[in-house]
Write a protein that holds these residues in place. Sequence first.
Motif, PDB file in Angstrom:
ATOM      1  N   MET A  23      49.200  37.150  39.000  1.00 51.04           N
ATOM      2  CA  MET A  23      49.451  37.671  38.862  1.00 51.04           C
ATOM      3  C   MET A  23      49.819  37.201  37.879  1.00 51.04           C
ATOM      4  O   MET A  23      51.109  37.556  37.098  1.00 51.04           O
ATOM      5  CB  MET A  23      50.819  37.669  40.114  1.00 51.04           C
ATOM      6  CG  MET A  23      51.018  38.856  40.177  1.00 51.04           C
ATOM      7  SD  MET A  23      50.980  40.157  39.992  1.00 51.04           S
ATOM      8  CE  MET A  23      52.532  40.536  38.777  1.00 51.04           C
ATOM      9  N   ARG A  24      50.761  35.709  37.487  1.00 54.47           N
ATOM     10  CA  ARG A  24      52.116  34.984  36.966  1.00 54.47           C
ATOM     11  C   ARG A  24      51.549  35.825  35.959  1.00 54.47           C
ATOM     12  O   ARG A  24      51.760  35.779  34.150  1.00 54.47           O
ATOM     13  CB  ARG A  24      52.328  34.182  37.129  1.00 54.47           C
ATOM     14  CG  ARG A  24      53.203  34.755  38.591  1.00 54.47           C
ATOM     15  CD  ARG A  24      53.484  32.954  38.903  1.00 54.47           C
ATOM     16  NE  ARG A  24      54.217  33.383  40.643  1.00 54.47           N
ATOM     17  CZ  ARG A  24      55.393  33.308  41.133  1.00 54.47           C
ATOM     18  NH1 ARG A  24      55.782  33.828  40.139  1.00 54.47           N
ATOM     19  NH2 ARG A  24      55.307  33.074  42.025  1.00 54.47           N
ATOM     20  N   TRP A  42      39.879  35.566  39.428  1.00 56.18           N
ATOM     21  CA  TRP A  42      40.872  37.024  39.953  1.00 56.18           C
ATOM     22  C   TRP A  42      40.980  37.457  38.690  1.00 56.18           C
ATOM     23  O   TRP A  42      40.996  37.521  38.003  1.00 56.18           O
ATOM     24  CB  TRP A  42      41.991  35.962  40.420  1.00 56.18           C
ATOM     25  CG  TRP A  42      41.983  35.515  41.559  1.00 56.18           C
ATOM     26  CD1 TRP A  42      42.092  34.127  41.589  1.00 56.18           C
ATOM     27  CD2 TRP A  42      41.941  35.607  43.584  1.00 56.18           C
ATOM     28  NE1 TRP A  42      41.776  33.855  43.166  1.00 56.18           N
ATOM     29  CE2 TRP A  42      41.772  34.880  44.221  1.00 56.18           C
ATOM     30  CE3 TRP A  42      41.421  37.317  43.650  1.00 56.18           C
ATOM     31  CZ2 TRP A  42      41.067  34.892  45.267  1.00 56.18           C
ATOM     32  CZ3 TRP A  42      41.732  36.841  44.709  1.00 56.18           C
ATOM     33  CH2 TRP A  42      41.406  36.382  45.528  1.00 56.18           C
ATOM     34  N   PHE A  43      40.738  39.265  39.261  1.00 53.77           N
ATOM     35  CA  PHE A  43      40.696  39.978  37.880  1.00 53.77           C
ATOM     36  C   PHE A  43      41.349  41.046  39.557  1.00 53.77           C
ATOM     37  O   PHE A  43      41.185  42.097  40.287  1.00 53.77           O
ATOM     38  CB  PHE A  43      39.474  40.472  38.340  1.00 53.77           C
ATOM     39  CG  PHE A  43      38.590  39.806  37.298  1.00 53.77           C
ATOM     40  CD1 PHE A  43      38.585  40.061  35.556  1.00 53.77           C
ATOM     41  CD2 PHE A  43      37.818  38.518  38.466  1.00 53.77           C
ATOM     42  CE1 PHE A  43      37.481  39.057  35.632  1.00 53.77           C
ATOM     43  CE2 PHE A  43      36.776  38.259  37.097  1.00 53.77           C
ATOM     44  CZ  PHE A  43      37.140  38.320  35.331  1.00 53.77           C
ATOM     45  N   TYR A  44      42.199  41.621  38.636  1.00 56.26           N
ATOM     46  CA  TYR A  44      43.234  42.533  38.921  1.00 56.26           C
ATOM     47  C   TYR A  44      42.707  44.098  39.032  1.00 56.26           C
ATOM     48  O   TYR A  44      41.655  44.290  37.828  1.00 56.26           O
ATOM     49  CB  TYR A  44      44.488  43.651  37.425  1.00 56.26           C
ATOM     50  CG  TYR A  44      44.875  44.565  37.949  1.00 56.26           C
ATOM     51  CD1 TYR A  44      45.983  44.643  39.096  1.00 56.26           C
ATOM     52  CD2 TYR A  44      44.925  45.419  37.059  1.00 56.26           C
ATOM     53  CE1 TYR A  44      46.951  45.863  39.094  1.00 56.26           C
ATOM     54  CE2 TYR A  44      45.485  46.790  37.691  1.00 56.26           C
ATOM     55  CZ  TYR A  44      46.289  46.557  38.438  1.00 56.26           C
ATOM     56  OH  TYR A  44      46.800  48.111  38.570  1.00 56.26           O
ATOM     57  N   THR A  97      41.554  40.171  32.330  1.00 56.36           N
ATOM     58  CA  THR A  97      41.868  39.741  33.760  1.00 56.36           C
ATOM     59  C   THR A  97      42.118  40.726  34.408  1.00 56.36           C
ATOM     60  O   THR A  97      41.693  41.045  35.567  1.00 56.36           O
ATOM     61  CB  THR A  97      43.347  38.957  33.939  1.00 56.36           C
ATOM     62  OG1 THR A  97      44.466  40.004  33.185  1.00 56.36           O
ATOM     63  CG2 THR A  97      43.306  37.800  33.128  1.00 56.36           C
ATOM     64  N   TRP A  98      41.199  42.431  33.306  1.00 58.22           N
ATOM     65  CA  TRP A  98      41.127  43.041  35.120  1.00 58.22           C
ATOM     66  C   TRP A  98      39.388  43.430  34.719  1.00 58.22           C
ATOM     67  O   TRP A  98      39.156  43.051  34.363  1.00 58.22           O
ATOM     68  CB  TRP A  98      41.294  44.345  33.029  1.00 58.22           C
ATOM     69  CG  TRP A  98      42.161  45.771  34.706  1.00 58.22           C
ATOM     70  CD1 TRP A  98      42.016  46.828  35.476  1.00 58.22           C
ATOM     71  CD2 TRP A  98      43.154  46.988  33.528  1.00 58.22           C
ATOM     72  NE1 TRP A  98      42.562  47.173  35.577  1.00 58.22           N
ATOM     73  CE2 TRP A  98      43.828  47.886  34.434  1.00 58.22           C
ATOM     74  CE3 TRP A  98      44.797  46.517  32.519  1.00 58.22           C
ATOM     75  CZ2 TRP A  98      44.701  48.652  34.513  1.00 58.22           C
ATOM     76  CZ3 TRP A  98      45.046  47.656  32.448  1.00 58.22           C
ATOM     77  CH2 TRP A  98      45.612  48.587  33.423  1.00 58.22           C
ATOM     78  N   HIS A  99      39.688  44.048  36.206  1.00 50.41           N
ATOM     79  CA  HIS A  99      38.460  43.784  36.457  1.00 50.41           C
ATOM     80  C   HIS A  99      37.535  45.209  35.685  1.00 50.41           C
ATOM     81  O   HIS A  99      37.824  46.517  35.599  1.00 50.41           O
ATOM     82  CB  HIS A  99      38.234  44.879  38.184  1.00 50.41           C
ATOM     83  CG  HIS A  99      36.755  44.315  39.067  1.00 50.41           C
ATOM     84  ND1 HIS A  99      35.767  45.306  39.023  1.00 50.41           N
ATOM     85  CD2 HIS A  99      36.937  43.252  39.724  1.00 50.41           C
ATOM     86  CE1 HIS A  99      35.202  44.600  39.343  1.00 50.41           C
ATOM     87  NE2 HIS A  99      35.053  43.627  40.029  1.00 50.41           N
TER      88      HIS A  99
END
Length: 93
Positions: free
Chosen positions: A1-2, A85-87, A19-21
């Motif tokens: 997130m950061r 981790w992915f958004y 970082t976006w799914h």
Amino acid sequence: MRSRYTAYALHDADHVFRTWHPRTRPDHPPVDREVEWTGLRVVRVEGGGADDDTGIVEFVARSSGPHGRGALHEVSRFAKRAGRWFYLDGDPA
């Protein structure tokens, strides 16, 4: 997130994209060069630990730009894929 907040603040569309799914990301991430992100406050976190596959982050991000000052209050969902981790998506809070 950061790291995503920092990418928006630095107008780093490549990092936002990476970082976006892949299932939910747009072809061109919405990174607006006219918006200056001025602060991030994480309100709550659910999951997202080393043993989790999903997580939720509620946050408030402050900004200023051509239309004045504002704040984005969102509940974001994240998923871990191949150890990263992915958004996934988010809802206004």
